[in-house]
Design an enzyme around this catalytic site. Structure first.
Site, short mmCIF file in Angstrom:
data_model
loop_
_atom_site.label_atom_id
_atom_site.label_comp_id
_atom_site.label_asym_id
_atom_site.label_seq_id
_atom_site.Cartn_x
_atom_site.Cartn_y
_atom_site.Cartn_z
N ARG A 172 13.99 13.48 71.02
CA ARG A 172 14.02 13.53 72.49
C ARG A 172 12.68 13.05 73.07
NH1 ARG A 172 17.43 17.06 75.30
NH2 ARG A 172 15.76 17.89 76.57
N ARG A 176 4.60 6.58 71.71
CA ARG A 176 4.22 5.31 72.35
C ARG A 176 2.83 4.86 71.94
NH1 ARG A 176 5.05 7.64 77.62
NH2 ARG A 176 7.29 7.39 77.89
N ARG A 249 20.21 29.79 71.70
CA ARG A 249 18.85 30.30 71.80
C ARG A 249 18.68 30.78 73.22
NH1 ARG A 249 15.34 32.79 68.81
NH2 ARG A 249 13.16 32.17 69.12
N ARG A 280 5.58 27.63 77.02
CA ARG A 280 4.93 26.86 78.07
C ARG A 280 4.67 27.71 79.31
NH1 ARG A 280 10.04 22.55 78.11
NH2 ARG A 280 11.65 24.10 78.34
N TYR A 348 23.45 19.85 73.67
CA TYR A 348 22.10 19.89 74.25
C TYR A 348 22.02 18.81 75.33
CZ TYR A 348 16.94 20.45 73.82
OH TYR A 348 15.60 20.69 74.03
N ASP A 350 21.22 17.13 79.02
CA ASP A 350 20.34 17.19 80.18
C ASP A 350 21.20 17.07 81.44
OD1 ASP A 350 17.80 17.62 79.12
OD2 ASP A 350 17.62 15.53 78.52
P1 FAD Z 1 25.02 25.86 83.67
O1 FAD Z 1 23.99 25.43 84.63
O2 FAD Z 1 24.66 26.84 82.61
O3 FAD Z 1 26.24 26.45 84.53
C1 FAD Z 1 27.27 27.20 83.95
C2 FAD Z 1 27.62 28.31 84.94
O4 FAD Z 1 28.77 28.99 84.46
C3 FAD Z 1 26.52 29.36 85.07
O5 FAD Z 1 26.14 29.49 86.42
C4 FAD Z 1 27.16 30.63 84.53
O6 FAD Z 1 26.75 31.79 85.22
C5 FAD Z 1 28.63 30.35 84.74
N1 FAD Z 1 29.48 31.10 83.82
C6 FAD Z 1 29.42 31.11 82.47
N2 FAD Z 1 30.37 31.94 81.98
C7 FAD Z 1 31.05 32.43 83.03
C8 FAD Z 1 32.12 33.34 83.17
N3 FAD Z 1 32.67 33.92 82.10
N4 FAD Z 1 32.57 33.66 84.41
C9 FAD Z 1 32.00 33.10 85.50
N5 FAD Z 1 30.96 32.22 85.43
C10 FAD Z 1 30.49 31.90 84.21
N6 FAD Z 1 17.81 19.07 82.04
C11 FAD Z 1 17.18 17.97 82.54
O7 FAD Z 1 17.81 16.97 82.82
N7 FAD Z 1 15.81 17.99 82.76
C12 FAD Z 1 15.05 19.09 82.48
O8 FAD Z 1 13.82 19.08 82.70
C13 FAD Z 1 15.71 20.26 81.96
N8 FAD Z 1 15.00 21.37 81.66
C14 FAD Z 1 15.65 22.46 81.18
C15 FAD Z 1 14.90 23.60 80.90
C16 FAD Z 1 15.51 24.74 80.41
C17 FAD Z 1 14.69 25.96 80.08
C18 FAD Z 1 16.92 24.73 80.18
C19 FAD Z 1 17.60 25.97 79.64
C20 FAD Z 1 17.68 23.61 80.47
C21 FAD Z 1 17.05 22.46 80.95
N9 FAD Z 1 17.78 21.30 81.27
C22 FAD Z 1 17.12 20.19 81.76
C23 FAD Z 1 19.25 21.23 81.05
C24 FAD Z 1 20.04 21.56 82.31
O9 FAD Z 1 19.74 22.87 82.73
C25 FAD Z 1 21.53 21.48 81.98
O10 FAD Z 1 21.86 20.23 81.44
C26 FAD Z 1 22.47 21.70 83.17
O11 FAD Z 1 21.92 22.51 84.16
C27 FAD Z 1 23.76 22.32 82.66
O12 FAD Z 1 24.72 22.43 83.67
P2 FAD Z 1 26.09 23.16 83.35
O13 FAD Z 1 26.89 23.15 84.60
O14 FAD Z 1 26.68 22.59 82.13
O15 FAD Z 1 25.69 24.64 82.91
N1 UDP Z 2 8.37 19.86 71.05
C1 UDP Z 2 7.24 20.16 70.33
N2 UDP Z 2 6.06 20.29 70.97
C2 UDP Z 2 5.93 20.15 72.30
C3 UDP Z 2 7.09 19.85 73.05
C4 UDP Z 2 8.30 19.72 72.40
O1 UDP Z 2 7.32 20.31 69.11
O2 UDP Z 2 4.82 20.30 72.83
C5 UDP Z 2 9.65 19.73 70.32
C6 UDP Z 2 10.40 21.08 70.23
O3 UDP Z 2 11.09 21.12 69.00
C7 UDP Z 2 11.35 21.00 71.38
C8 UDP Z 2 11.74 19.53 71.33
O4 UDP Z 2 10.53 18.85 71.00
O5 UDP Z 2 12.45 21.87 71.22
C9 UDP Z 2 12.32 18.97 72.61
O6 UDP Z 2 11.40 19.14 73.65
P1 UDP Z 2 11.83 19.14 75.17
O7 UDP Z 2 10.61 19.19 76.00
O8 UDP Z 2 12.78 18.05 75.38
O9 UDP Z 2 12.59 20.55 75.25
P2 UDP Z 2 13.34 21.30 76.46
O10 UDP Z 2 12.62 20.94 77.73
O11 UDP Z 2 14.77 20.86 76.40
O12 UDP Z 2 13.17 22.74 76.10
#
Ligand code: FAD
Ligand code: UDP
Length: 367
Positions: A172, A176, A249, A280, A348, A350
């Site tokens: 991911r 560079r 996780r 972080r 996984y 985005d």
């Molecule tokens: P969700 O946003 O999880 O929505 C699912 C919804 O279903 C939730 O609101 C939940 O409450 C509801 N639900 C589940 N089960 C039930 C039930 N039984 N009854 C009623 N409701 C229910 N993506 C990026 O592009 N850039 C980023 O920088 C980025 N950073 C991230 C950082 C973190 C820490 C995490 C965890 C994810 C990140 N993502 C990022 C990924 C991004 O959050 C997801 O791709 C996206 O929000 C998922 O949308 P979704 O609708 O699939 O799921």
């Molecule tokens: N990662 C790492 N060191 C860093 C940042 C990321 O080893 O400083 C690795 C780690 O395994 C992580 C993966 O790269 O789970 C993907 O990173 P990303 O920032 O895309 O994770 P997310 O924002 O989805 O948690």
């Protein structure tokens, strides 16, 4: 005739995109969510004028112009470029792995010197066909970077040895040989001005939404309320874990409001050594123009997932992917239920992947 065309379980980006598109063409949708707010993972809370990303830092990035134009049709985006900094035992390094990182680590000044150094370390480690995250990382950036910036972070993030994790996770991150700290290679990147809620609010404008409603608590009634169900929760839970439990996780977020203007000088600082329990620290005000005299920071702690906890990340290793394939086989036979999103498709994903997947799903439905 049922009361609704679609019952959409989950008001995250998948559910909201699907509901928006269907509502637009006159389909009657009911969106439910067990949370007390819409947006799922992208939900923001405004604290002291700062949009706090409640479930982790979210930076929108995509190379797909159609998806970029689509999100920009709901809200204007700023030109934020994610450039996290890594802190390893008090030393700072630029991310992703680029000429700045190589210089900070080895004092090499040219791409050729950096490539030679990596090649040397790769040879020493004797990695040819990387089979897991550790081997993949060493083959991309060498042993020094793996040990300082990847191993500790990865093992605390996933709660597993890097040798047991799939190689794709580390791919991911760009590697560079230029002095460029942009964390993403995508053509388009930014943060919605005013926060992510604006997008989801607009998508769900005019759609019936019921919050604090868990599908499983009212399953019998809800299953008969609509012609079709769009389910964006956990697919294994939908099938009552009949083939076994998929692994996820979880995370714990610790927010602090600080009476200072600028705490760490960057939106994202990663702590890459294993001994520091969080991965972080996010300082939210740096995502958008913000002139608050205070700041909000969030420490992100990885956590073991058990039933009932928030399943933030699917763990896409072979064991889980094989188990998911069994659920998927059942899902493919359903003609009244569509599974979507990070949890429904156990991927996984985005944000841009989720929106694209929802739009494809709508196209498929309307064929
Ligand atoms: P969700 O946003 O999880 O929505 C699912 C919804 O279903 C939730 O609101 C939940 O409450 C509801 N639900 C589940 N089960 C039930 C039930 N039984 N009854 C009623 N409701 C229910 N993506 C990026 O592009 N850039 C980023 O920088 C980025 N950073 C991230 C950082 C973190 C820490 C995490 C965890 C994810 C990140 N993502 C990022 C990924 C991004 O959050 C997801 O791709 C996206 O929000 C998922 O949308 P979704 O609708 O699939 O799921
Ligand atoms: N990662 C790492 N060191 C860093 C940042 C990321 O080893 O400083 C690795 C780690 O395994 C992580 C993966 O790269 O789970 C993907 O990173 P990303 O920032 O895309 O994770 P997310 O924002 O989805 O948690």
């Amino acid at each position: 005739m049922k009361k609704y065309d679609y019952l959409i379980v989950g008001a995250g980006l998948f559910g909201a995109t699907f509901a928006y598109e269907m509502n637009k063409i006159g389909k009657k949708c009911l969106v439910i969510d067990k949370k007390s707010h819409i947006g799922g993972n992208v939900y923001c809370e405004n604290i002291e004028g700062i949009n706090v990303h409640k479930y982790g830092a979210h930076i929108f990035h995509t190379s797909n112009k159609e998806i970029w134009d689509y999100v920009n049709s709901f809200v204007e985006f700023n030109r934020y470029t994610n450039s996290p900094v890594a802190n390893y035992k008090g030393e700072l390094y630029n991310l992703p792995f680029n000429m700045n990182t190589f210089y900070q680590l080895w004092k090499v000044k040219t791409p050729e010197e950096a490539k030679n150094k990596i090649e040397e370390q790769k040879k020493e480690a004797r990695v040819e066909n990387p089979k897991n995250l550790e081997e993949q990382a060493i083959s991309l950036v060498g042993k020094d970077i793996y040990e300082k910036l990847i191993k500790g972070y990865t093992e605390k993030q996933w709660g597993q040895k890097a040798t047991e994790l799939p190689a794709f996770i580390i791919k991911r991150l760009p590697v560079r040989f230029t002095f460029d700290n942009n964390y993403f290679n995508d053509k388009y990147q930014g943060i919605p001005i005013g926060g992510y809620n604006k997008i989801v609010e607009k998508m769900l404008d005019g759609v019936e939404v019921k919050l604090n409603t868990d599908f499983f608590k009212e399953r019998n009634e809800l299953e008969n309320i609509a012609e079709k169900i769009v389910f964006t929760g956990m697919i294994d839970e939908y099938y009552d874990y009949k083939f076994g439990t998929l692994e996820y996780r979880s995370l714990r977020f610790e927010d602090e409001l600080l009476d200072e203007e600028n705490h760490q000088g960057n939106a994202v600082i990663n702590y890459t050594e294993y001994e520091i329990p969080y991965t972080r620290i996010i300082e939210h005000k740096h995502f958008e123009d913000c002139n608050s005299s205070k700041t909000v920071i969030t420490k992100e702690y990885p956590a073991t997932w058990k039933k009932g906890d928030e399943p933030y990340y699917p763990i896409n290793n072979n064991k889980n992917n094989d188990l998911y394939a069994k659920y998927k086989e059942l899902a493919d036979k359903e003609n009244k239920v569509i599974f979507g999103g990070r949890l429904g498709q156990y991927k996984y994903f985005d944000m841009h992947n989720v929106i694209e997947s929802a739009l494809n799903c709508v196209k498929e439905e309307l064929k």
